[in-house]
Motif scaffolding. Structure first.
Motif, PDB file in Angstrom:
ATOM      1  N   SER A 206       0.840  -1.209   0.000  1.00 36.72           N
ATOM      2  CA  SER A 206       0.000   0.000   0.000  1.00 36.72           C
ATOM      3  C   SER A 206       0.870   1.252   0.000  1.00 36.72           C
ATOM      4  O   SER A 206       0.578   2.228  -0.732  1.00 36.72           O
ATOM      5  N   THR A 207       1.946   1.230   0.802  1.00 33.74           N
ATOM      6  CA  THR A 207       2.831   2.398   0.877  1.00 33.74           C
ATOM      7  C   THR A 207       3.511   2.624  -0.464  1.00 33.74           C
ATOM      8  O   THR A 207       3.580   3.761  -0.958  1.00 33.74           O
ATOM      9  N   ARG A 208       3.998   1.543  -1.071  1.00 32.53           N
ATOM     10  CA  ARG A 208       4.649   1.685  -2.374  1.00 32.53           C
ATOM     11  C   ARG A 208       3.669   2.208  -3.427  1.00 32.53           C
ATOM     12  O   ARG A 208       4.011   3.065  -4.245  1.00 32.53           O
ATOM     13  N   MET A 209       2.456   1.692  -3.408  1.00 34.06           N
ATOM     14  CA  MET A 209       1.456   2.139  -4.367  1.00 34.06           C
ATOM     15  C   MET A 209       1.105   3.612  -4.143  1.00 34.06           C
ATOM     16  O   MET A 209       0.953   4.382  -5.096  1.00 34.06           O
ATOM     17  N   ALA A 210       0.976   3.984  -2.866  1.00 27.86           N
ATOM     18  CA  ALA A 210       0.640   5.378  -2.564  1.00 27.86           C
ATOM     19  C   ALA A 210       1.776   6.297  -3.000  1.00 27.86           C
ATOM     20  O   ALA A 210       1.522   7.373  -3.583  1.00 27.86           O
ATOM     21  N   LEU A 211       3.014   5.874  -2.746  1.00 21.99           N
ATOM     22  CA  LEU A 211       4.153   6.699  -3.165  1.00 21.99           C
ATOM     23  C   LEU A 211       4.236   6.760  -4.686  1.00 21.99           C
ATOM     24  O   LEU A 211       4.547   7.813  -5.266  1.00 21.99           O
ATOM     25  N   LYS A 212       3.972   5.635  -5.315  1.00 27.13           N
ATOM     26  CA  LYS A 212       4.022   5.585  -6.767  1.00 27.13           C
ATOM     27  C   LYS A 212       2.948   6.507  -7.350  1.00 27.13           C
ATOM     28  O   LYS A 212       3.215   7.284  -8.272  1.00 27.13           O
TER      29      LYS A 212
END
Length: 146
Positions: free
Chosen positions: A122-128
């Motif tokens: 989720s964090t990676r997707m949000a940052l992406k």
């Protein structure tokens, strides 16, 4: 000669008297010893009788206790299978509890791993998405102003 005979008779008479006195003393001592022996035998017999009575009473008590032990052994033998069943159930319950604890630990570790993976994803997707949206906004501003 007669004097000598008289003198020897006198000595004999004195020796007989002396011997009689000594015999009387010895008889008295002998009677005292016999009385003492009778007294000792009577005391011994009394003590032996007491000891025998105590022994018999102890034997009776021992027999009663032995009978009680046999009775309790019979009861114990009757209860032993039940006790063994209860112990077996407890052992199985303990094994089951341990297995459940291991299963719970495994599930907990799996849940922690899944949660950590999801948070990271989720964090990676949000940052992406954030990086993409910043690039898209910058790109729109520059295109629209030209």
């Amino acid at each position: 000669m007669q004097q000598e005979i008289d003198q020897l008779n006198a000595q004999l008479y004195n020796l007989i008297l002396e011997n009689a006195l000594k015999e009387t003393v010895l008889q008295e001592k002998n009677e005292q010893v016999e009385v003492e022996i009778k007294s000792l035998l009577k005391n011994f017999d009394n003590e032996m009788e007491e000891t025998q009575n105590k022994l018999e009473s102890m034997e009776q008590i021992f027999e009663k206790e032995q009978e009680e032990v046999r009775r309790l052994d019979n009861l114990c033998a009757a209860l032993e299978p039940q006790y063994n069943q209860i112990q077996e159930r407890r052992r199985l319950a303990e094994e089951k509890r341990r297995e459940e604890m291991k299963d719970l630990e495994l599930k907990t570790k799996a849940a922690i791993y899944a949660q950590a993976w999801w948070r990271g994803h989720s964090t990676r997707m949000a940052l992406k998405n954030k990086v993409k949206s910043k690039k898209a906004k910058k790109g729109k501003k520059t295109k629209g102003t030209k």
